[in-house]
Write an enzyme that holds these catalytic residues in place. Sequence first.
Site, PDB file in Angstrom:
ATOM      1  CB  THR A 174      -9.621  47.465   9.128  1.00 38.42           C
ATOM      2  OG1 THR A 174     -10.649  47.596  10.101  1.00 38.42           O
ATOM      3  CG2 THR A 174      -8.314  47.251   9.809  1.00 38.42           C
TER       4      THR A 174
ATOM      5  CE  LYS B 289     -10.890  36.993   3.416  1.00 44.24           C
ATOM      6  NZ  LYS B 289     -10.377  37.677   4.580  1.00 44.24           N
TER       7      LYS B 289
ATOM      8  CD  GLU C  57       0.161  37.322  -1.516  1.00 46.96           C
ATOM      9  OE1 GLU C  57      -0.179  36.403  -0.755  1.00 46.96           O
ATOM     10  OE2 GLU C  57       0.895  37.143  -2.501  1.00 46.96           O
TER      11      GLU C  57
ATOM     12  N   GLY D 240      -3.553  37.036   5.129  1.00 47.15           N
ATOM     13  CA  GLY D 240      -3.203  38.453   5.355  1.00 47.15           C
ATOM     14  C   GLY D 240      -1.842  38.852   4.832  1.00 47.15           C
TER      15      GLY D 240
ATOM     16  N   GLY E 219     -12.302  42.645  20.880  1.00 48.63           N
ATOM     17  CA  GLY E 219     -12.371  43.054  19.475  1.00 48.63           C
ATOM     18  C   GLY E 219     -11.597  42.144  18.542  1.00 48.63           C
TER      19      GLY E 219
ATOM     20  CE  LYS F 233      -8.673  33.984   5.568  1.00 47.41           C
ATOM     21  NZ  LYS F 233      -8.443  34.190   6.995  1.00 47.41           N
TER      22      LYS F 233
ATOM     23  N   GLY G 219      -5.759  42.237  10.162  1.00 53.70           N
ATOM     24  CA  GLY G 219      -5.391  43.532  10.725  1.00 53.70           C
ATOM     25  C   GLY G 219      -4.972  44.509   9.640  1.00 53.70           C
TER      26      GLY G 219
HETATM   27  N1  HSE Z   1     -11.226  36.812  10.583  1.00 54.33           N
HETATM   28  C1  HSE Z   1     -10.008  36.290  10.008  1.00 54.33           C
HETATM   29  C2  HSE Z   1      -9.113  35.762  11.106  1.00 54.33           C
HETATM   30  C3  HSE Z   1      -9.257  37.293   9.186  1.00 54.33           C
HETATM   31  O1  HSE Z   1      -9.473  35.759  12.276  1.00 54.33           O
HETATM   32  O2  HSE Z   1      -8.023  35.303  10.776  1.00 54.33           O
HETATM   33  C4  HSE Z   1      -9.942  37.621   7.888  1.00 54.33           C
HETATM   34  O3  HSE Z   1     -10.109  36.493   7.100  1.00 54.33           O
END
Ligand code: HSE
Length: 430
Positions: A14, A107, A131, A136, A189, A207, A304
């Site tokens: 992605t 991360k 970053e 994200g 999903g 994070k 995303g």
């Molecule tokens: N799976 C994470 C989330 C995003 O749902 O925020 C990637 O770290």
Amino acid sequence: MNEPFRIAIAGLGTVGRGVVKILQSQPELIRARAGRPVEITAVNARNKSADRGVDLSSYEWVGDPLALAGHDKVDCVLELIGGSDGVAKDLVEAALDNGKHVVTANKALLAHHGLELAQKAEDKGVSLNYEAAVAGGIPIIKSLREGLAANKVKGIYGILNGTCNYILTEMRETGRDFNDVLKDAQDRGYAEADPSFDVGGIDAAHKLALLTALGFGVKPNFDGLSIEGIESITADDIRFADELGYRIKLIGMARCLGGKVFQIMAPCLVPTASALGSVEGVFNAVFVEADPVDKTMAEGRGAGEGPTASAVVADVMDLARGITLPTFGVRASELKDAPWADLSDITAQHYIHLKVLDQPGVIADISAVLRDHQISIESLVQRGRDPQRAVSVVMVTHESGAKAVQDAVADIAKIPSMVDKPTVLRIEHI
Ligand code: HSE
């Protein structure tokens, strides 16, 4: 400078696909802002023949990701494979060893090995940018490392996992329980088939460990982080919190307490009308309190294709501009070993939810335990009246030592009329 800045991409899932799309769709905007063209020279992924919906025909396909680390037409390697060890780590190490800049969204890798990798990057005079690894599309690394560089950070509070925030929001809006909403999120999903890293708080804790390092100038300390996920939050807890004027959020908190640093990942109650209380659905947010800037907050999508690729390309553009910075804001040798605070160092109001058999004297027994631990109650409600079945008793404490509350609840759990494990959540007035 018109010399192109040449990148290689390892991993075309992605995020990798998103990066290719941005670079293909707006090369002129990127050239103008970066001061030179950014060109993809080589790419790698596990499956060459997969249809990714982007044209990769003009890039060299490299079968072994490690070959990108020594590629003579590459200035910067994008590690978009993932995982704290294995090929992702090998690739980042090899690329840094070969004097190439690295941009990663990983991360887990940085939470576990950030210090050594930061040192390696520094030794080789290159940058390790990440970053996209935290929240994200929110530029929180740039914000802490550059925009707030003149500040002494007092506290960082983040909603750092979109899957958890979506589940908690959906539970509140529909009254459904955790497992039901999780299954729905998987069917749509939003959540991974194995959602344990998300709902167990691990992903968000990776994070937080990076934000703590950056904000407080300390070595990343993922192993020292206290982590609690959202699996045991019930629809009742969410409803009670709502009635009390709070939302339940999975909050990563890092605070400076005297000379110590405290970091914790756990579900908390935050006021409904507060900045973090109103962050809903898949959105992430990071609230920073620092001196002299005071309070700042950024909100956006934490996952995303678009948001994550936006962050990766911004990191690449900084490198193309010639901006190189220490990974955690100060030289790796200057990162401190904290000292770290623990639960006995913090105080907070707490929400306690007990399930008890509604028999005479139960409240007196609970009160006695709280008295013995010097914990004072601000409010107490009992819902239901049925001597044969469990009823909910919900209490909000005055500001109390977090360790004392934990010990008191462990003692309350031993009272014979107690049914089920008590739920204890901090209340953070952010
Ligand atoms: N799976 C994470 C989330 C995003 O749902 O925020 C990637 O770290």
